[in-house]
Design a protein around this motif. Structure first.
Motif, PDB file in Angstrom:
ATOM      1  N   THR A 392      33.231  71.720  42.928  1.00 22.31           N
ATOM      2  CA  THR A 392      33.670  70.755  44.264  1.00 22.31           C
ATOM      3  C   THR A 392      33.117  72.176  45.065  1.00 22.31           C
ATOM      4  O   THR A 392      33.081  73.557  45.281  1.00 22.31           O
ATOM      5  CB  THR A 392      35.226  71.393  44.047  1.00 22.31           C
ATOM      6  OG1 THR A 392      35.904  72.690  43.745  1.00 22.31           O
ATOM      7  CG2 THR A 392      36.306  71.404  42.550  1.00 22.31           C
ATOM      8  N   PRO A 393      34.260  71.797  46.753  1.00 22.57           N
ATOM      9  CA  PRO A 393      33.157  72.539  47.480  1.00 22.57           C
ATOM     10  C   PRO A 393      33.774  73.787  47.535  1.00 22.57           C
ATOM     11  O   PRO A 393      33.392  75.117  48.565  1.00 22.57           O
ATOM     12  CB  PRO A 393      33.965  72.229  48.904  1.00 22.57           C
ATOM     13  CG  PRO A 393      33.769  70.472  48.066  1.00 22.57           C
ATOM     14  CD  PRO A 393      34.173  70.646  47.435  1.00 22.57           C
ATOM     15  N   LYS A 394      34.685  74.184  46.838  1.00 20.39           N
ATOM     16  CA  LYS A 394      35.548  75.378  46.923  1.00 20.39           C
ATOM     17  C   LYS A 394      34.673  76.133  44.986  1.00 20.39           C
ATOM     18  O   LYS A 394      35.057  77.446  45.415  1.00 20.39           O
ATOM     19  CB  LYS A 394      36.740  75.298  46.377  1.00 20.39           C
ATOM     20  CG  LYS A 394      38.503  75.083  47.550  1.00 20.39           C
ATOM     21  CD  LYS A 394      39.351  74.723  47.480  1.00 20.39           C
ATOM     22  CE  LYS A 394      40.038  74.707  48.182  1.00 20.39           C
ATOM     23  NZ  LYS A 394      41.658  74.329  47.642  1.00 20.39           N
ATOM     24  N   GLY A 395      33.841  75.988  44.265  1.00 27.45           N
ATOM     25  CA  GLY A 395      33.065  76.299  43.340  1.00 27.45           C
ATOM     26  C   GLY A 395      34.291  76.222  42.452  1.00 27.45           C
ATOM     27  O   GLY A 395      33.329  76.722  41.465  1.00 27.45           O
ATOM     28  N   ASP A 396      35.068  75.164  42.397  1.00 27.69           N
ATOM     29  CA  ASP A 396      35.740  74.887  40.998  1.00 27.69           C
ATOM     30  C   ASP A 396      34.350  74.443  40.234  1.00 27.69           C
ATOM     31  O   ASP A 396      33.778  73.288  40.767  1.00 27.69           O
ATOM     32  CB  ASP A 396      36.420  74.413  40.652  1.00 27.69           C
ATOM     33  CG  ASP A 396      37.465  74.950  41.811  1.00 27.69           C
ATOM     34  OD1 ASP A 396      37.538  76.871  41.266  1.00 27.69           O
ATOM     35  OD2 ASP A 396      38.794  74.168  41.936  1.00 27.69           O
ATOM     36  N   VAL A 397      34.316  74.494  38.221  1.00 23.16           N
ATOM     37  CA  VAL A 397      33.619  73.797  37.983  1.00 23.16           C
ATOM     38  C   VAL A 397      34.229  72.617  37.821  1.00 23.16           C
ATOM     39  O   VAL A 397      35.525  72.406  36.944  1.00 23.16           O
ATOM     40  CB  VAL A 397      32.608  74.395  36.694  1.00 23.16           C
ATOM     41  CG1 VAL A 397      31.673  74.330  35.784  1.00 23.16           C
ATOM     42  CG2 VAL A 397      32.788  75.996  37.130  1.00 23.16           C
ATOM     43  N   ILE A 398      33.410  71.344  37.115  1.00 24.99           N
ATOM     44  CA  ILE A 398      33.877  69.933  37.180  1.00 24.99           C
ATOM     45  C   ILE A 398      32.617  70.141  35.930  1.00 24.99           C
ATOM     46  O   ILE A 398      31.740  69.266  36.153  1.00 24.99           O
ATOM     47  CB  ILE A 398      34.830  69.147  38.342  1.00 24.99           C
ATOM     48  CG1 ILE A 398      35.405  69.177  39.249  1.00 24.99           C
ATOM     49  CG2 ILE A 398      35.163  67.910  36.964  1.00 24.99           C
ATOM     50  CD1 ILE A 398      36.133  70.253  38.659  1.00 24.99           C
ATOM     51  N   GLN A 399      33.244  69.549  34.210  1.00 30.83           N
ATOM     52  CA  GLN A 399      32.752  68.964  33.271  1.00 30.83           C
ATOM     53  C   GLN A 399      32.426  67.843  33.174  1.00 30.83           C
ATOM     54  O   GLN A 399      33.596  67.428  32.988  1.00 30.83           O
ATOM     55  CB  GLN A 399      33.231  70.058  32.187  1.00 30.83           C
ATOM     56  CG  GLN A 399      32.623  70.062  30.924  1.00 30.83           C
ATOM     57  CD  GLN A 399      32.723  70.546  29.420  1.00 30.83           C
ATOM     58  OE1 GLN A 399      33.545  71.197  29.738  1.00 30.83           O
ATOM     59  NE2 GLN A 399      31.702  70.097  28.047  1.00 30.83           N
ATOM     60  N   LEU A 400      31.162  67.197  33.485  1.00 30.58           N
ATOM     61  CA  LEU A 400      31.224  65.531  33.065  1.00 30.58           C
ATOM     62  C   LEU A 400      30.048  65.216  32.607  1.00 30.58           C
ATOM     63  O   LEU A 400      29.566  66.477  31.522  1.00 30.58           O
ATOM     64  CB  LEU A 400      31.360  65.467  34.132  1.00 30.58           C
ATOM     65  CG  LEU A 400      32.227  65.229  35.312  1.00 30.58           C
ATOM     66  CD1 LEU A 400      31.012  64.675  36.510  1.00 30.58           C
ATOM     67  CD2 LEU A 400      32.897  64.587  35.184  1.00 30.58           C
ATOM     68  N   PRO A 401      30.509  64.399  31.708  1.00 28.60           N
ATOM     69  CA  PRO A 401      28.987  63.945  30.377  1.00 28.60           C
ATOM     70  C   PRO A 401      27.513  63.901  31.400  1.00 28.60           C
ATOM     71  O   PRO A 401      27.736  63.100  32.360  1.00 28.60           O
ATOM     72  CB  PRO A 401      30.207  62.971  29.754  1.00 28.60           C
ATOM     73  CG  PRO A 401      30.693  62.268  30.826  1.00 28.60           C
ATOM     74  CD  PRO A 401      31.656  63.275  31.735  1.00 28.60           C
ATOM     75  N   ARG A 402      27.235  63.682  30.817  1.00 33.00           N
ATOM     76  CA  ARG A 402      25.803  62.524  31.584  1.00 33.00           C
ATOM     77  C   ARG A 402      26.005  61.274  31.802  1.00 33.00           C
ATOM     78  O   ARG A 402      26.184  60.974  31.290  1.00 33.00           O
ATOM     79  CB  ARG A 402      24.382  63.057  30.148  1.00 33.00           C
ATOM     80  CG  ARG A 402      24.214  64.630  29.858  1.00 33.00           C
ATOM     81  CD  ARG A 402      22.877  64.847  31.694  1.00 33.00           C
ATOM     82  NE  ARG A 402      22.689  66.174  31.464  1.00 33.00           N
ATOM     83  CZ  ARG A 402      21.342  66.700  32.291  1.00 33.00           C
ATOM     84  NH1 ARG A 402      21.928  66.395  33.257  1.00 33.00           N
ATOM     85  NH2 ARG A 402      21.393  67.634  32.049  1.00 33.00           N
ATOM     86  N   GLY A 403      25.240  61.191  32.924  1.00 32.12           N
ATOM     87  CA  GLY A 403      25.710  59.954  33.457  1.00 32.12           C
ATOM     88  C   GLY A 403      26.629  59.331  34.096  1.00 32.12           C
ATOM     89  O   GLY A 403      27.093  58.308  34.894  1.00 32.12           O
ATOM     90  N   ALA A 404      27.537  60.572  34.902  1.00 32.68           N
ATOM     91  CA  ALA A 404      28.300  60.257  35.618  1.00 32.68           C
ATOM     92  C   ALA A 404      28.294  59.927  36.855  1.00 32.68           C
ATOM     93  O   ALA A 404      27.316  60.516  37.168  1.00 32.68           O
ATOM     94  CB  ALA A 404      29.741  61.601  35.372  1.00 32.68           C
ATOM     95  N   THR A 405      29.474  60.213  37.731  1.00 38.88           N
ATOM     96  CA  THR A 405      29.013  59.577  38.904  1.00 38.88           C
ATOM     97  C   THR A 405      30.750  60.243  39.963  1.00 38.88           C
ATOM     98  O   THR A 405      31.009  60.957  39.381  1.00 38.88           O
ATOM     99  CB  THR A 405      29.053  57.914  38.906  1.00 38.88           C
ATOM    100  OG1 THR A 405      30.832  58.067  39.082  1.00 38.88           O
ATOM    101  CG2 THR A 405      28.489  57.176  38.260  1.00 38.88           C
ATOM    102  N   PRO A 406      30.328  60.413  41.417  1.00 37.60           N
ATOM    103  CA  PRO A 406      31.258  60.428  42.079  1.00 37.60           C
ATOM    104  C   PRO A 406      32.471  60.537  41.554  1.00 37.60           C
ATOM    105  O   PRO A 406      32.650  60.887  41.998  1.00 37.60           O
ATOM    106  CB  PRO A 406      30.513  60.596  43.309  1.00 37.60           C
ATOM    107  CG  PRO A 406      29.179  60.814  43.012  1.00 37.60           C
ATOM    108  CD  PRO A 406      28.840  59.780  41.601  1.00 37.60           C
TER     109      PRO A 406
END
Length: 705
Positions: A392-406
């Motif tokens: 995120t713009p604040k530096g928090d990590v978001i974990q997503l599977p490969r192929g994920a979109t915005p």
């Protein structure tokens, strides 16, 4: 436990010049230090270091690494000291043993802040000598293979640590076989139901489709022989965890998975690799977007191979990997191939990566204290290459599977953010919402008041959470109107069938159809997702059609003439359910339902499995099923329940009261049924009865044969 002579023989197979005296002294010393110590299984503790050393011989590692394996727990768990090990076996081995000891003492699965610091220490140890982590990985693999002797809580903790840290690390080092086995062993602990289900489906698939691996391997060899290419062909089914992860990521049922088989073709030269690729694409149709050339663009850990997926025999998708023998050695051993020995000399493999250079790609910038956070982020991105970690713009990590979109990113933050998303910026640039995200990217979601999800978003997102939120929002928009319309449609359908519509009846129908509640059922009928007639049919199905009667003495197909048959008391399978037979000495064949938990006990005994199926036709009502009923304690209720069962031509063979309360009774009713459709008919009628509070079909695992 293997003997000292066995271990030395394993080493001599690839290193005739091994220092047998060094290994013998390490064996004697380690065995003496661990004297009187036992593992959770009751075995002498020294069996564990020996098993770890034997694992490392499979990678053809040097004597120092094998001796480290034999001694890796001495400094930590015995009266041995660093100075004593250094005096007896040299500084190199003492430092390796000390490095493994420090890794063992790291509580990697602790709190997030401490975990980050411990991962940093782990990588520092790796940077000094990568053989430390090779011993530790072999140590973890043997512990996972024998994890059943630990307490359940400890099993779960070790399995999660393995899945989160050690399995990805093994994969990042190029040791894919070890990663797959670690993942599968951890999967067996963390989700045994899912793993057993996949194994059962594999057995069924093999019975229905035959030996697919043998047939496709034969087709590949035929093409190679025609082109006069000398190559080795291997075929295998993917591991249960790999299949389960793909099912979760793509939200597919097992039956819809296509590429569950993989094949490797090992050639003699790079030119032959590309020739074989042409042969495979000439024989079968290549699947678009599923081709990767890691020969021309190798991975940083030295991995080289050509990957392609084709629509093979019977339209089944199969993955084919093509590589040379030298590439295959690196693919199996990864970074460990650097230390591999052959005929007493260090094996010079042109594709093996120098561990110092490889570890430098991970530890670059580690010396600067203020860069530690960035370094750890980089390491996690590198280790978890099958996932996307975005910020995120604040530096928090978001974990997503490969192929994920915005859009997936937005819904991962909060459903409200996802619902109101209008556009996104990736690394400061505005991008379409269908853009596929990559590791390390920074994503900013732009929202607007009044924005609502669009139906087209379903095809854009990759995560189940986003898909469910979008569908829910689309339904909620017109939910009130759909509920009113659905109520009117249902009322008319019930009147036409001569039945009364009640909330209890709708709730029962919703349960049968897998819908959350009666309100949701009304909304779906109003939205034309479900017809009102189908709802009525779910509650009051038509009678059994006239079909040939089945002989009750031989109701199943698949038995030999001399084999006796009976139903398993634990799962009480009924005609219409998928069944499998298990042979018992002196008991004949016992039929279990395909989802019976008892089948897990026979996974390693395939010779006892028999493919059975119920005969077509109408079966007599002779198959007992146990129903758990809770009914209101009012006059005449029990009589009405019994009469209702009788009206549906089912016979009550036993009835036991389990609990008596002032307002409710709970009882177990043994009912004889024709099959699973008959059971559903009876249970549906009872659920629709106002005086029946609950009805369950019970299965008793304690009644296993």
């Amino acid at each position: 436990m293997i003997t000292l002579a066995d271990l030395i023989a394993l080493v001599r197979n690839y290193n005739p010049k091994t220092d047998e005296d060094l290994i013998r002294r390490a064996w004697v010393y380690g065995e003496a230090m661990h004297e009187g110590q036992f593992r959770h299984s009751g075995e002498p503790y020294f069996t564990h270091p020996v098993a770890v050393a034997a694992l490392l011989t499979e990678m053809r590692l040097d004597d120092s690494t094998l001796v480290t394996a034999l001694l890796h727990d001495t400094i930590e768990d015995t009266k041995s000291t660093y100075s004593e090990v250094a005096q007896m076996f040299g500084e190199e081995i003492a430092e390796l043993v000390d490095g493994v000891t420090k890794l063992t003492n790291l509580q990697i699965s602790s709190s997030e802040a401490k975990q980050a610091e411990n991962i940093r220490k782990l990588l520092i140890a790796m940077s000094r000598d990568l053989r430390v982590i090779l011993v530790k990985l072999a140590d973890r693999l043997h512990n996972m293979r024998t994890i059943r002797s630990m307490k359940p809580a400890k099993q779960a903790q070790k399995a999660r640590e393995t899945m989160d840290i050690y399995a990805p690390l093994a994969g990042r080092m190029g040791m894919q076989w070890m990663r797959e086995e670690l993942e599968d062993l951890a999967f067996r602990v963390l989700n045994p139901e899912a793993r057993n289900s996949i194994l059962r489906r594999f057995i069924t698939l093999q019975r229905e489709a035959g030996d697919v691996l043998h047939r496709i391997s034969g087709d590949i060899r035929t093409e190679l022989e025609r082109a006069e290419i000398d190559a080795v062909v291997f075929g295998r089914a993917k591991k249960p965890y790999s299949i389960w992860r793909k099912m979760q990521e793509k939200e597919l049922a097992f039956s819809r998975l296509s590429d569950i088989y993989g094949f490797r073709i090992i050639t003699n030269s790079v030119d032959e690799c590309y020739t074989v690729l042409g042969l495979m694409h000439g024989r079968w149709r290549a699947v678009p977007g599923r081709f990767k050339d890691y020969i021309s663009q190798p991975k940083s850990n030295g991995y080289r191979s050509i990957h392609t997926t084709v629509s093979g025999r019977d339209g089944k998708r199969v993955e084919i990997q093509i590589r040379t023998r030298e590439m295959h050695e690196v693919a199996e051993a990864g970074v460990a191939a650097h230390w591999a020995y052959r005929d007493g000399e260090r094996s010079v493999n042109p594709f093996a990566v120098d561990p110092a250079k490889w570890i430098a790609t991970l530890t670059e910038g580690l010396g600067s204290e203020e860069d530690h956070d960035a370094f750890l982020e980089h390491v996690k991105l590198e280790m978890y290459s099958d996932q996307a970690f975005c910020f995120t713009p604040k530096g928090d990590v978001i974990q997503l599977p490969r192929g994920a979109t915005p859009l997936d990113f937005a819904y991962a933050i909060h459903t409200r953010i996802g619902n109101s998303c209008v556009s996104a910026k990736v690394d400061g640039l505005r991008v379409p919402l269908w853009t596929r995200l990559r590791n390390g990217q920074s994503v900013e979601i732009i929202t607007a008041e009044g924005q609502r999800p669009q139906a087209s978003w379903i095809d854009i997102v990759a995560t189940g959470r986003a898909k469910a939120a979008i569908r829910r929002s689309l339904r909620d928009e017109d939910r009130a109107r759909f509920m009113r319309l659905g109520g009117e449609l249902l009322r008319a359908a019930f009147e036409n069938a001569g039945r009364d519509m009640s909330n209890k009846a709708l709730a029962t129908a919703a349960k049968i159809m897998g819908i959350s509640d009666a309100a949701e059922l009304r909304a779906r009928v109003g939205a034309a997702e479900i017809s009102a007639r189908r709802v009525v049919a779910a509650l009051y199905p038509d009678g059994v059609s006239e079909t040939p009667q089945v002989d009750a003495s031989r109701p199943v197909l698949g038995l030999n003439a001399d084999q006796s048959f009976r139903r398993a008391a634990c799962c009480q399978p009924l005609p219409g359910e998928r069944i499998v037979g298990i042979t018992y000495r002196g008991k004949g064949v016992v039929a279990h339902a395909m989802d019976c938990d008892a089948l897990a006990e026979f996974e390693d005994q395939p010779d006892r499995w028999i493919d059975l199926r119920w005969q077509d036709g109408t079966h007599p009502a002779v198959y007992g099923v146990t129903l758990d009923l809770t009914i209101s304690n009012d006059a005449g209720v029990l009589g009405r329940v019994c009469s209702l069962i009788g009206e549906h031509k089912a016979n009550i063979s036993d009835l036991r009261f389990m609990d008596r309360k002032p307002d409710f009774y709970r009882l177990m009713v043994e009912v004889e049924m024709r099959g699973v459709s008959h059971l559903h008919e009876v249970m549906t009628a009872l659920e629709a009865e106002t005086s029946v509070a609950r009805i369950l079909r019970t299965r008793d695992p304690s009644l296993r044969p």
